[in-house]
Motif scaffolding. Structure first.
Motif, mmCIF file in Angstrom:
data_model
loop_
_atom_site.group_PDB
_atom_site.id
_atom_site.type_symbol
_atom_site.label_atom_id
_atom_site.label_comp_id
_atom_site.label_asym_id
_atom_site.label_seq_id
_atom_site.Cartn_x
_atom_site.Cartn_y
_atom_site.Cartn_z
ATOM 1 N N ARG A 191 0.773 -1.217 0.119
ATOM 2 C CA ARG A 191 0.055 0.136 -0.012
ATOM 3 C C ARG A 191 0.950 1.206 -0.002
ATOM 4 O O ARG A 191 1.949 1.444 0.631
ATOM 5 C CB ARG A 191 -1.029 -0.060 1.050
ATOM 6 N N GLY A 192 0.536 2.197 -0.831
ATOM 7 C CA GLY A 192 1.289 3.252 -0.904
ATOM 8 C C GLY A 192 2.480 3.503 -1.933
ATOM 9 O O GLY A 192 2.995 4.523 -2.180
ATOM 10 N N LYS A 193 2.594 2.188 -2.597
ATOM 11 C CA LYS A 193 3.652 2.187 -3.443
ATOM 12 C C LYS A 193 3.309 2.460 -4.959
ATOM 13 O O LYS A 193 2.215 1.978 -5.184
ATOM 14 C CB LYS A 193 4.384 0.887 -3.318
ATOM 15 N N ASP A 194 4.191 3.278 -5.631
ATOM 16 C CA ASP A 194 4.028 3.366 -7.152
ATOM 17 C C ASP A 194 4.717 2.147 -7.893
ATOM 18 O O ASP A 194 5.617 1.769 -7.705
ATOM 19 C CB ASP A 194 4.677 4.475 -7.638
ATOM 20 N N MET A 195 3.766 1.326 -8.642
ATOM 21 C CA MET A 195 4.112 -0.053 -8.998
ATOM 22 C C MET A 195 4.301 0.043 -10.426
ATOM 23 O O MET A 195 3.628 0.776 -11.171
ATOM 24 C CB MET A 195 3.044 -1.145 -8.625
ATOM 25 N N MET A 196 5.317 -0.539 -10.993
ATOM 26 C CA MET A 196 5.729 -0.595 -12.374
ATOM 27 C C MET A 196 5.870 -2.196 -12.775
ATOM 28 O O MET A 196 7.085 -2.663 -12.164
ATOM 29 C CB MET A 196 6.985 0.245 -12.775
#
Length: 714
Positions: A399-404
């Protein structure tokens, strides 16, 4: 003795034969011939007949007939037909000295050579014209088959053509024999090669074509015993079937070379449209059309060549039944002996071959498996351990992470381990890992076994993100038409992420967007690129990532992003390859015009394995460098990057029988992210080790969801 010229062949000459008795003046006591005489054709003109019998009763002028050859020894008899009526007229008798002359003329007729016999179609005899009856009327012509029920007009062109060929053979007998034997040898070579052709390019060797195909022995035995019409029908059917099998063999060779598997006769027809698009992107529209036209021409030529070859060999066997029977029997005994003793040229190359039968059995079994697979896969797809997991219990550890999630086209294990490509790629991975370390990032890497090889990237993408083994187009259509929790879909289901897709390779409508759970899609038309294409790749990776930053990542968002990015610069044919440019000069992509023009052309490398490997390695270096440069420049403490290859490159680059493994890495600044996968035993850094664990690609989804706080709820 009396002969009726309507049923006797006379020698074919440029002039009408002299001293030939007419029908009305056949001598009654001419001596019977002592030898069998095979005569050719001749024409008897009316003036000669009148000259021989000046006092005979007027009769209709006989037509010049062409008759079948007659071989007979006739007993000496008297023919009442030749008796002259007692009308007071003088009897007309042909001197007995004329008959020997006629016999001598007959005897001088040349016999058909062996080459002529081989060249002529089966069951063909000298053409039959209207036979002159005793009353002087012409009998009806027979058709081409000699059964008398055909159309004489339709048969006329064939008769004229045969007369031309017959004259050519008589004029050039040596050339005729050479041509006949050469044609027969070519026909035999075509049939044997088609029966023994391997389905993989690396198995082509002389020994593979020097075996005894059991299919040829059975086929010869069948053609020997069949009558003419059934034999021709069976030969045509067998020739077309053999030609079709040869075409499929060529497709198998191509698919094994590019996709690491044979051609699926049920599912793979849809891939030809993709192949046409690839050719058009690589060679231009004109080149693609030329290649397509050549392929169609070759298919027609193969079908015609195999069919004519089988017909010729069947006719040859029928004309020489005794020799063909003995030969077939000897070959059958040899085949059985070699099969019983297991005689081989080398390991895996038995002399007694069943190659075609085995190939047909394999294809039949492949069709059965494919048809069964649809139902079996539907059952498998229904099982999902996370299908009913509540949103608040999904991916709690991120949660709260920018995922790529980023796919690098054709990034396979061979890039890291092949001796030609590995030095450059390994050096790049080492250098980029140092950049990450200096920027505060860390990485762990492992291996995944892709569901595809050499191409069909969408199968790798769907396998990785759905957790199902999507190894063919049928499975892909089935899964994308249904509902399945994908990795982007899981992030979307939580309500805690916005999902976007950056896919420069998508150039048309893409309905799979909804299946993957992607809210906003940026395809090749929405990234603002104004530069040139690089063969298949619509734009350089550096530009695609820069556009992602400009259009998506740099914007303010209420939620973190879950971004799915597919990079394409390492797509074959790996020429030309983009170069990195200063970030502030990327602009709208126009800067790449000069780079594309200065690059290599596909034709420069596409047929050279070593050059292809070298350029492929450079393309992987470019893609990895573009991605890591982006991450270092625009990433932050909440950025988590997962990047991997979708499949290995084609066999010409990865090598024959290469694995399907691809590298996968997870990169993050937050050490807690990597701590959660410590028990995966992945290698530190961007380069997995040779002994790093290998998972099937479809296993990643469930392992990833579990590691980052998702609770299974089937």
């Amino acid at each position: 003795m009396s002969f009726n010229t309507s049923s006797r062949q006379l020698p074919k000459t440029d002039e009408a034969p002299e001293d030939m008795p007419s029908q009305e003046a056949t001598p009654l006591d001419a001596p019977a011939p002592t030898d069998t005489v095979q005569a050719e054709f001749s024409e008897v003109s009316a003036p000669e007949a009148e000259a021989e019998a000046p006092e005979a009763e007027a009769a209709p002028e006989p037509k010049a007939p062409e008759t079948k050859a007659l071989e007979a020894k006739a007993p000496e008899t008297e023919s009442p037909e030749a008796e002259t009526p007692e009308t007071g007229t003088a009897e007309t008798e042909t001197p007995q000295t004329e008959e020997p002359d006629a016999e001598a003329s007959d005897a001088e007729a040349p016999e058909a050579s062996d080459a002529e016999a081989l060249e002529a179609p089966d069951a063909e005899v000298p053409e039959q014209a209207a036979a002159v009856s005793d009353t002087g009327t012409a009998a009806p012509e027979t058709d081409a088959d000699g059964d008398g029920d055909g159309d004489g007009d339709a048969a006329a062109p064939r008769r004229r053509w045969r007369r031309v060929l017959g004259g050519w053979r008589e004029k050039y007998p040596v050339a005729a024999r050479v041509l006949a034997w050469t044609t027969t040898a070519v026909a035999l070579a075509v049939v044997v090669a088609a029966l023994l052709m391997p389905t993989q390019a690396d198995k082509f060797r002389l020994a593979a074509f020097a075996r005894l195909p059991v299919e040829a022995i059975f086929g010869a035995a069948l053609l020997i015993v069949l009558p003419r019409k059934p034999r021709i029908a069976v030969a045509v059917f067998a020739g077309l079937g053999l030609g079709a099998l040869t075409v499929v063999n060529f497709l198998d060779i191509g698919f094994n070379e590019y996709l690491g598997r044979g051609f699926n006769v049920v599912l793979d027809w849809s891939l030809f449209s993709d192949a046409q698009g690839y050719l058009q992107d690589t060679f231009g529209k004109g080149g693609a059309l030329g290649i397509a036209a050549l392929a169609v021409t070759l298919v027609i030529a193969v079908l015609a060549l195999t069919t004519m070859s089988v017909i010729r060999l069947g006719n040859l066997a029928a004309r020489n039944t005794e020799t063909a029977t003995r030969t077939t029997l000897v070959l059958a005994i040899a085949w059985v002996t070699c099969a019983a003793l297991g005689v081989q040229y080398a390991a895996g190359i038995p002399i007694a071959s069943e190659h075609t039968m085995q190939a047909l059995q394999f294809k039949a079994e492949q069709v059965r498996r494919t048809l069964r697979d649809e139902a079996e896969f539907a059952k498998i797809a229904k099982k999902d351990d996370f299908a009913n997991t509540p949103p608040d219990q999904l991916l709690t550890g991120l949660r709260g992470k920018d995922m790529m999630i980023t796919f690098i086209e054709s990034y396979g294990r061979s890039a890291i381990e092949d001796p030609v490509m590995a030095p450059g790629v390994d050096a790049t991975l080492t250098a980029e890992n140092e950049k990450l370390t200096q920027a505060g990032f860390a990485a762990k890497s492992g291996w995944l076994t892709s569901a595809t090889y050499g191409g069909s990237s969408w199968l790798g993408h769907s396998t990785f993100m759905s957790g199902l083994w999507i190894s063919n187009q049928q499975r892909y259509r089935a899964v994308t038409a249904g509902e399945r929790l994908t990795l982007p879909g899981a992030f979307k289901k939580t309500g805690a992420w916005d999902t976007v897709g950056v896919m420069p390779g998508i150039q048309k409508a893409w309905p799979e967007q909804n299946f993957y759970g992607i809210d906003k899609l940026y395809d090749s038309h929405k990234l603002g690129y104004k530069g040139p294409k690089f063969s298949w790749s619509t734009m350089p990776d550096q530009y695609a990532l820069t556009a992602f930053e400009r259009l998506v990542h740099s914007k303010k968002h209420d939620k973190p992003l879950m971004s799915t990015i597919i990079l394409t610069s390492s797509h074959q044919p790996w020429a030309p390859i983009p170069k990195l440019v200063p970030q502030d000069q990327v602009g709208d992509g126009s800067i790449y015009d000069s780079i594309e023009k200065a690059g290599k052309k596909p034709a420069d490398i596409i047929t050279d394995s070593t050059k292809s490997k070298q350029e492929y390695g450079k393309s992987i270096q470019y893609s990895v460098s573009s991605l890591i440069n982006y991450l270092v420049k625009y990433g932050n403490k909440n950025t988590v990057l997962i990047f991997l290859g979708d499949h290995q490159p084609i066999a010409r680059v990865s090598g024959n029988h290469a694995s399907r493994d691809v590298p996968v890495s997870i990169v993050a600044k937050d050490p807690k992210v990597l701590d959660k996968i410590a028990d995966w035993n992945w290698a530190d850094g961007l380069q997995p080790k040779q002994d790093t664990p290998v998972w099937k690609m479809n296993a990643f989804r469930d392992r990833f969801l579990t590691a980052y706080g998702s609770t299974p709820a089937p």
